[in-house]
Design a protein around this motif. Sequence first.
Motif, short mmCIF file in Angstrom:
data_model
loop_
_atom_site.label_atom_id
_atom_site.label_comp_id
_atom_site.label_asym_id
_atom_site.label_seq_id
_atom_site.Cartn_x
_atom_site.Cartn_y
_atom_site.Cartn_z
N MET A 56 11.95 21.34 -4.21
CA MET A 56 12.10 20.10 -4.50
C MET A 56 10.82 19.15 -4.62
SD MET A 56 15.25 18.98 -1.81
CE MET A 56 15.01 17.30 -2.16
N LYS A 57 10.83 18.11 -5.38
CA LYS A 57 9.67 17.26 -5.89
C LYS A 57 9.10 16.81 -4.39
CE LYS A 57 9.62 17.13 -10.18
NZ LYS A 57 10.72 17.94 -10.73
N LYS A 58 10.01 16.36 -3.34
CA LYS A 58 9.30 15.88 -2.19
C LYS A 58 8.83 16.68 -1.17
CE LYS A 58 12.75 11.91 -2.23
NZ LYS A 58 13.81 11.26 -1.38
N GLU A 59 8.73 18.07 -1.69
CA GLU A 59 8.13 19.10 -1.06
C GLU A 59 6.42 19.20 -1.36
OE1 GLU A 59 10.35 22.50 -1.55
OE2 GLU A 59 11.88 21.95 -0.10
N ALA A 60 6.09 18.32 -2.46
CA ALA A 60 4.78 18.52 -2.86
C ALA A 60 3.90 17.75 -1.83
CB ALA A 60 4.69 17.80 -4.17
N SER A 61 2.68 18.41 -1.64
CA SER A 61 1.94 17.83 -0.72
C SER A 61 1.06 16.60 -1.21
CB SER A 61 1.00 19.09 -0.06
OG SER A 61 0.21 19.73 -1.35
N ILE A 62 1.07 15.47 -0.42
CA ILE A 62 0.29 14.38 -0.70
C ILE A 62 -0.68 13.92 -0.12
CG2 ILE A 62 0.89 11.83 -1.46
CD1 ILE A 62 3.72 12.74 -2.12
N VAL A 63 -1.78 13.46 -0.46
CA VAL A 63 -2.80 12.73 0.43
C VAL A 63 -2.86 11.32 -0.27
CG1 VAL A 63 -5.41 12.20 0.46
CG2 VAL A 63 -4.32 14.72 0.85
N ILE A 64 -3.06 10.19 0.80
CA ILE A 64 -2.99 8.95 0.31
C ILE A 64 -4.34 8.14 0.81
CG2 ILE A 64 -0.49 8.62 0.08
CD1 ILE A 64 -0.52 7.37 2.95
N ALA A 65 -4.67 7.10 0.11
CA ALA A 65 -5.87 6.49 0.59
C ALA A 65 -5.97 4.99 0.16
CB ALA A 65 -7.22 7.12 0.03
N ASP A 66 -6.19 4.40 1.08
CA ASP A 66 -6.42 2.66 1.02
C ASP A 66 -7.19 2.16 2.05
OD1 ASP A 66 -5.97 -0.08 0.70
OD2 ASP A 66 -4.29 0.42 -0.47
N ASP A 67 -8.08 1.34 1.98
CA ASP A 67 -9.24 0.75 2.96
C ASP A 67 -8.51 -0.27 3.44
OD1 ASP A 67 -9.43 -0.69 0.40
OD2 ASP A 67 -11.54 -1.64 1.32
N HIS A 68 -7.06 -0.91 3.33
CA HIS A 68 -6.43 -1.77 4.04
C HIS A 68 -5.45 -1.05 5.08
CE1 HIS A 68 -7.79 -3.90 0.43
NE2 HIS A 68 -8.01 -4.82 1.33
N PRO A 69 -5.75 -1.05 6.38
CA PRO A 69 -5.02 -0.42 7.39
C PRO A 69 -3.49 -0.77 6.93
CG PRO A 69 -6.70 -1.19 8.45
CD PRO A 69 -6.78 -1.95 6.93
N MET A 70 -3.11 -1.75 6.91
CA MET A 70 -1.57 -2.20 6.81
C MET A 70 -1.06 -1.73 5.48
SD MET A 70 -0.83 -3.63 9.48
CE MET A 70 0.84 -4.50 9.08
N LEU A 71 -1.92 -1.70 4.44
CA LEU A 71 -1.35 -1.05 3.12
C LEU A 71 -0.96 0.40 3.58
CD1 LEU A 71 -3.04 -3.35 0.55
CD2 LEU A 71 -0.61 -3.61 1.39
N LEU A 72 -2.08 1.14 4.03
CA LEU A 72 -2.13 2.31 4.07
C LEU A 72 -0.89 2.78 4.95
CD1 LEU A 72 -3.59 5.31 3.49
CD2 LEU A 72 -4.81 4.63 5.67
N LYS A 73 -0.75 2.12 6.09
CA LYS A 73 0.45 2.24 7.08
C LYS A 73 1.79 2.25 6.32
CE LYS A 73 2.74 1.34 11.47
NZ LYS A 73 3.81 1.47 10.94
N GLY A 74 1.93 1.00 5.66
CA GLY A 74 3.17 0.90 4.80
C GLY A 74 3.41 1.71 3.72
N LEU A 75 2.42 2.36 3.36
CA LEU A 75 2.44 3.36 2.12
C LEU A 75 3.14 4.68 2.58
CD1 LEU A 75 2.37 4.13 -0.94
CD2 LEU A 75 0.16 4.85 -0.48
N TYR A 76 2.35 4.96 3.89
CA TYR A 76 2.76 6.08 4.39
C TYR A 76 4.16 6.19 4.93
CZ TYR A 76 2.77 9.78 8.37
OH TYR A 76 2.99 10.77 9.25
N ASP A 77 4.46 5.12 5.75
CA ASP A 77 6.09 5.03 6.28
C ASP A 77 6.87 5.12 5.17
OD1 ASP A 77 4.71 4.56 8.95
OD2 ASP A 77 4.91 2.44 8.92
N GLU A 78 6.59 4.39 4.18
CA GLU A 78 7.73 4.34 3.13
C GLU A 78 8.03 5.70 2.53
OE1 GLU A 78 10.27 2.36 1.67
OE2 GLU A 78 8.78 0.77 1.92
#
Length: 214
Positions: free
Chosen positions: A1-23
């Motif tokens: 499945m597409k959702k099994e693809a490994s992902i790294v995320i990066a953002d220097d704004h903690p709230m935006l990074l957390k929001g993206l991670y949580d979503e």
Amino acid sequence: MKKEASIVIADDHPMLLKGLYDELTSNGYNIIGQADNGMRALELILTLKPKLALLDIEMPLLNAFEVFKMAREKRTETKFILLSYHKEKEYILQARALNIGAYLLKEDSFFTIEKCIESVLNNEEFFSPYFQDSALSNTKDELKQLSHLTASEVSILKRIALNQSSKAIADDIGVSIRTIDKHRANIINKLGLSKSTNTLTSWALLNKDIIGEL
């Protein structure tokens, strides 16, 4: 499945990074690393070798474009999606000059992010719906025009982008000012710019990041 693809995320704004991670995680995506600066993002990409990296363009230490170039120098196969508030054409041009085919705005919906991820994993381009097809087509045309420049013209254009005068360029590469002026005229014609005084210099300074990738 597409959702099994490994992902790294990066953002220097903690709230935006957390929001993206949580979503992403709440929707079943496999986030294997998070970074709050470009250097850390690069380290994660090189060590974890994720299938996909979602990077904020403007981060401390290294921006997303620099991370991409350094990762490619190490022959990583990670696919990249850029995240930004920037809607200016120059950012799209720079992404395309580097062959990064995915660019999202931070205001885009999660549905759009999902569509982008799916497209990128299928080796397809995806740009935020904010950008009209005509605007994206225009950026392709501009890059095509740049591809018509000779090696000498590219070399001179890069110096113009550094705000060097014709005399300084002539002295630097050992030719006459007349030769430089002839090259400038050829560049203006190939790029379809107006022949007004300083038009080429103004254009080069505005697009220096793209020119630097030639």
